[in-house]
Design a protein around this motif. Structure first.
Motif, PDB file in Angstrom:
ATOM      1  N   VAL A  93       4.562  -6.813  -0.611  1.00 14.09           N
ATOM      2  CA  VAL A  93       3.169  -6.619  -0.604  1.00 14.09           C
ATOM      3  C   VAL A  93       3.151  -5.393   0.025  1.00 14.09           C
ATOM      4  O   VAL A  93       3.489  -5.043   0.765  1.00 14.09           O
ATOM      5  CB  VAL A  93       2.344  -7.661  -0.072  1.00 14.09           C
ATOM      6  CG1 VAL A  93       0.788  -7.171  -0.031  1.00 14.09           C
ATOM      7  CG2 VAL A  93       2.338  -9.019  -0.498  1.00 14.09           C
ATOM      8  N   PRO A  98      -3.467  -6.940   1.070  1.00 16.74           N
ATOM      9  CA  PRO A  98      -4.302  -8.144   1.103  1.00 16.74           C
ATOM     10  C   PRO A  98      -5.769  -8.190   1.794  1.00 16.74           C
ATOM     11  O   PRO A  98      -6.674  -8.371   1.446  1.00 16.74           O
ATOM     12  CB  PRO A  98      -3.360  -9.104   2.085  1.00 16.74           C
ATOM     13  CG  PRO A  98      -2.068  -8.744   1.875  1.00 16.74           C
ATOM     14  CD  PRO A  98      -2.101  -7.221   1.807  1.00 16.74           C
ATOM     15  N   ALA A 102      -9.468  -8.401   0.086  1.00 21.00           N
ATOM     16  CA  ALA A 102     -10.415  -9.520   0.671  1.00 21.00           C
ATOM     17  C   ALA A 102     -11.696  -8.756   1.019  1.00 21.00           C
ATOM     18  O   ALA A 102     -12.610  -9.363   0.577  1.00 21.00           O
ATOM     19  CB  ALA A 102      -9.817 -10.058   1.835  1.00 21.00           C
ATOM     20  N   LEU A 132      -1.562 -12.598  -4.200  1.00 19.79           N
ATOM     21  CA  LEU A 132      -2.635 -11.547  -4.238  1.00 19.79           C
ATOM     22  C   LEU A 132      -3.489 -11.900  -5.263  1.00 19.79           C
ATOM     23  O   LEU A 132      -4.580 -11.172  -5.770  1.00 19.79           O
ATOM     24  CB  LEU A 132      -1.994 -10.256  -4.527  1.00 19.79           C
ATOM     25  CG  LEU A 132      -0.985  -9.593  -3.361  1.00 19.79           C
ATOM     26  CD1 LEU A 132      -0.573  -8.368  -3.778  1.00 19.79           C
ATOM     27  CD2 LEU A 132      -1.722  -9.591  -2.145  1.00 19.79           C
ATOM     28  N   HIS A 135      -8.339 -12.951  -4.721  1.00 22.25           N
ATOM     29  CA  HIS A 135      -9.362 -12.203  -4.405  1.00 22.25           C
ATOM     30  C   HIS A 135      -9.816 -11.222  -5.747  1.00 22.25           C
ATOM     31  O   HIS A 135     -10.280 -10.324  -5.531  1.00 22.25           O
ATOM     32  CB  HIS A 135      -9.190 -11.297  -3.299  1.00 22.25           C
ATOM     33  CG  HIS A 135      -8.951 -11.797  -1.846  1.00 22.25           C
ATOM     34  ND1 HIS A 135      -9.936 -12.883  -1.385  1.00 22.25           N
ATOM     35  CD2 HIS A 135      -8.215 -12.030  -1.256  1.00 22.25           C
ATOM     36  CE1 HIS A 135      -9.780 -13.259  -0.366  1.00 22.25           C
ATOM     37  NE2 HIS A 135      -8.495 -12.750   0.089  1.00 22.25           N
TER      38      HIS A 135
END
Length: 240
Positions: A93, A98, A102, A132, A135
């Motif tokens: 990632v 993240p 979000a 992932l 969201h």
């Protein structure tokens, strides 16, 4: 509402050589011999275009390129899914992704989805493998399986989001977040403002020169990203 179109590869995640391995395996399976040359890394071109370049670069007869391309493209998500464990083990990632995803999703005025050179199936496999997807509203994204011409995918996503959220998304209310020159071209030609992230193979200077409205080194400064999204849209006056 603001339509936020995330690029995937090298913006949200990096899967190393997995995509190239899929190209290699499917080329040999369909064409019947190993590929000597593979697509360039980090260009952002759509998968169907990359497959056609792969075939031409490996001296496939011109009259067979389209036939082979269609067969390879049709098999790509399934072949990628066979490498699910590799994606989980070797994929990574991108820094800050993240939290950035979000934060954008929490804003009630945003519709977060993707615009990507990946086929829809491939995009979903990658995002889910690295956690992932939660969201993102993937149902209203624009994918290479919709159109091989990447700028056209902006309008695809705008229309899908408009139907799903009962709104009218335009250049003034659409933002792309991506890392490549192709992301910038997609925004300029397709109808979106681009916030570039220098997390791929293109430098900040190159991204600015190509026409990105703003450039960030990565996604770790979430508040700055949210401020830039606001600045890029009609929620506030644009700087002159």
């Amino acid at each position: 509402m603001i339509l936020v179109l995330w690029d995937i590869d090298r913006t949200l995640l990096y899967t190393g050589d997995t995509d190239r391995q899929v190209y290699r395996e499917l080329f040999e399976e369909v064409v019947g011999r190993p590929a000597e040359r593979l697509p360039a890394r980090g260009t952002g071109v759509t998968m169907p275009m990359a497959v056609r370049e792969l075939l031409r670069a490996n001296a496939v007869e011109p009259e067979r390129v389209e036939e082979f391309a269609q067969r390879i493209v049709a098999r790509m998500p399934t072949q990628l899914d066979r490498h699910h464990d590799d994606l989980v083990r070797k994929g990574r990632v991108m820094p800050g992704a993240p939290a950035a995803l979000a934060a954008v999703a929490r804003d009630p005025e945003t519709v977060p989805t993707v615009v990507t050179g990946n086929l829809q199936g491939s995009a979903e496999i990658k995002l889910k493998a690295l956690g992932l997807d939660k969201h993102l509203d993937l149902a209203c994204g624009g994918y290479a399986s919709d159109d091989a011409h990447r700028p056209a995918l902006v309008r695809v996503a705008q229309e899908r989001a408009g139907t799903r959220y009962h709104g009218d998304f335009t250049r003034d209310t659409t933002v792309i977040i991506g890392d490549s020159l192709e992301d910038i071209r997609t925004g300029r030609e397709g109808g979106a403002t681009v916030i570039a992230v220098a997390s791929g193979t293109t430098s900040s200077q190159e991204l600015v020169a190509a026409g990105a409205r703003h450039v960030m080194p990565d996604l770790t400064d979430t508040q700055h990203l949210l401020a830039l999204i606001t600045r890029c849209t009609t929620r506030t006056a644009r700087p002159r």
